[in-house]
Design a protein around this motif. Structure first.
Motif, PDB file in Angstrom:
ATOM      1  N   TYR A 174      44.282  76.105 107.566  1.00  0.00           N
ATOM      2  CA  TYR A 174      45.037  77.078 108.165  1.00  0.00           C
ATOM      3  C   TYR A 174      44.701  76.921 109.939  1.00  0.00           C
ATOM      4  CZ  TYR A 174      46.233  81.409 110.074  1.00  0.00           C
ATOM      5  OH  TYR A 174      46.613  82.671 111.001  1.00  0.00           O
ATOM      6  N   ALA A 175      43.548  76.500 109.765  1.00  0.00           N
ATOM      7  CA  ALA A 175      43.037  76.279 111.869  1.00  0.00           C
ATOM      8  C   ALA A 175      43.342  75.561 112.150  1.00  0.00           C
ATOM      9  CB  ALA A 175      41.314  76.843 111.499  1.00  0.00           C
ATOM     10  N   THR A 176      42.882  73.997 111.345  1.00  0.00           N
ATOM     11  CA  THR A 176      42.830  72.816 112.045  1.00  0.00           C
ATOM     12  C   THR A 176      43.703  72.124 110.816  1.00  0.00           C
ATOM     13  OG1 THR A 176      41.538  70.843 113.103  1.00  0.00           O
ATOM     14  CG2 THR A 176      40.341  72.514 111.649  1.00  0.00           C
TER      15      THR A 176
ATOM     16  N   ARG B 235      38.859  77.883 119.810  1.00  0.00           N
ATOM     17  CA  ARG B 235      39.945  76.406 121.015  1.00  0.00           C
ATOM     18  C   ARG B 235      41.668  76.523 120.982  1.00  0.00           C
ATOM     19  NH1 ARG B 235      37.711  70.540 119.701  1.00  0.00           N
ATOM     20  NH2 ARG B 235      38.160  70.211 122.163  1.00  0.00           N
ATOM     21  N   HIS B 236      41.897  77.103 120.041  1.00  0.00           N
ATOM     22  CA  HIS B 236      43.496  76.993 120.282  1.00  0.00           C
ATOM     23  C   HIS B 236      43.715  77.958 120.780  1.00  0.00           C
ATOM     24  CE1 HIS B 236      47.864  77.382 118.788  1.00  0.00           C
ATOM     25  NE2 HIS B 236      47.054  78.530 118.147  1.00  0.00           N
ATOM     26  N   ASN B 237      43.406  79.898 121.196  1.00  0.00           N
ATOM     27  CA  ASN B 237      43.818  80.850 121.826  1.00  0.00           C
ATOM     28  C   ASN B 237      43.555  80.309 123.637  1.00  0.00           C
ATOM     29  OD1 ASN B 237      44.635  82.101 119.284  1.00  0.00           O
ATOM     30  ND2 ASN B 237      42.326  83.223 118.738  1.00  0.00           N
ATOM     31  N   ASP B 238      42.235  79.483 123.316  1.00  0.00           N
ATOM     32  CA  ASP B 238      42.120  79.426 124.529  1.00  0.00           C
ATOM     33  C   ASP B 238      43.340  78.361 124.692  1.00  0.00           C
ATOM     34  OD1 ASP B 238      39.890  80.937 125.000  1.00  0.00           O
ATOM     35  OD2 ASP B 238      38.493  78.975 124.404  1.00  0.00           O
ATOM     36  N   TRP B 239      43.468  77.334 124.181  1.00  0.00           N
ATOM     37  CA  TRP B 239      44.582  76.575 124.669  1.00  0.00           C
ATOM     38  C   TRP B 239      46.421  77.342 124.791  1.00  0.00           C
ATOM     39  CZ3 TRP B 239      49.441  74.953 122.067  1.00  0.00           C
ATOM     40  CH2 TRP B 239      49.990  73.569 122.790  1.00  0.00           C
ATOM     41  N   ALA B 240      46.467  78.685 123.914  1.00  0.00           N
ATOM     42  CA  ALA B 240      47.619  78.862 124.402  1.00  0.00           C
ATOM     43  C   ALA B 240      48.278  79.716 125.305  1.00  0.00           C
ATOM     44  CB  ALA B 240      47.898  79.682 123.120  1.00  0.00           C
TER      45      ALA B 240
ATOM     46  N   ALA C 146      41.146  82.726 108.984  1.00  0.00           N
ATOM     47  CA  ALA C 146      40.394  81.366 108.884  1.00  0.00           C
ATOM     48  C   ALA C 146      39.260  81.174 108.742  1.00  0.00           C
ATOM     49  CB  ALA C 146      41.078  81.112 110.829  1.00  0.00           C
TER      50      ALA C 146
ATOM     51  N   ALA D 140      37.906  76.336 115.635  1.00  0.00           N
ATOM     52  CA  ALA D 140      39.073  75.645 115.768  1.00  0.00           C
ATOM     53  C   ALA D 140      40.001  76.699 116.459  1.00  0.00           C
ATOM     54  CB  ALA D 140      39.768  75.237 114.377  1.00  0.00           C
ATOM     55  N   VAL D 141      39.853  78.270 115.948  1.00  0.00           N
ATOM     56  CA  VAL D 141      40.562  78.985 116.419  1.00  0.00           C
ATOM     57  C   VAL D 141      40.602  79.731 117.244  1.00  0.00           C
ATOM     58  CG1 VAL D 141      41.061  81.164 116.064  1.00  0.00           C
ATOM     59  CG2 VAL D 141      40.857  80.140 113.691  1.00  0.00           C
TER      60      VAL D 141
END
Length: 69
Positions: free
Chosen positions: A18-20, A58-63, A4, A55-56
Motif C-alpha cells: 500500500y505504501a511502496t 516521503r510520498h507526502n513530501d513529494w505530492a 499504512a 514511505a508515506v
C-alpha cells in the motif's frame, strides 16, 4: 500514515505494498524465499513496519501541496 502502519503491522510485506509497491514486493519475495530460515520473514516483517511510515512521509513530501485547478 495510520493505515499504512496498520497494514504493515497486520499483514507485513503484503501491507507494505500500500505504501511502496516496489519495497513491498521485494520484502514479500524475501519472505517467500527465506521462509525455511524463519529469520528472513521476521526481519522482513519488522522492516515493513519501519519502512511503511517512512514511505508515506516521503510520498507526502513529494505530492503537491495544493490541489490542481
Amino acid at each position: 500514515m495510520i493505515l499504512a502502519l496498520l497494514l504493515a503491522v497486520l499483514l507485513g510485506p503484503i501491507g507494505l505494498i500500500y505504501a511502496t509497491p516496489v519495497g513491498g514486493v521485494i520484502l514479500l519475495l524475501v519472505t517467500i524465499f527465506g521462509w525455511p530460515t524463519l529469520v528472513a520473514p521476521v526481519v522482513a516483517w519488522i522492516l515493513s513496519i519501519i519502512i511503511a511510515p517512512i514511505a508515506v512521509i516521503r510520498h507526502n513530501d513529494w505530492a503537491p501541496k495544493t490541489p490542481p485547478q
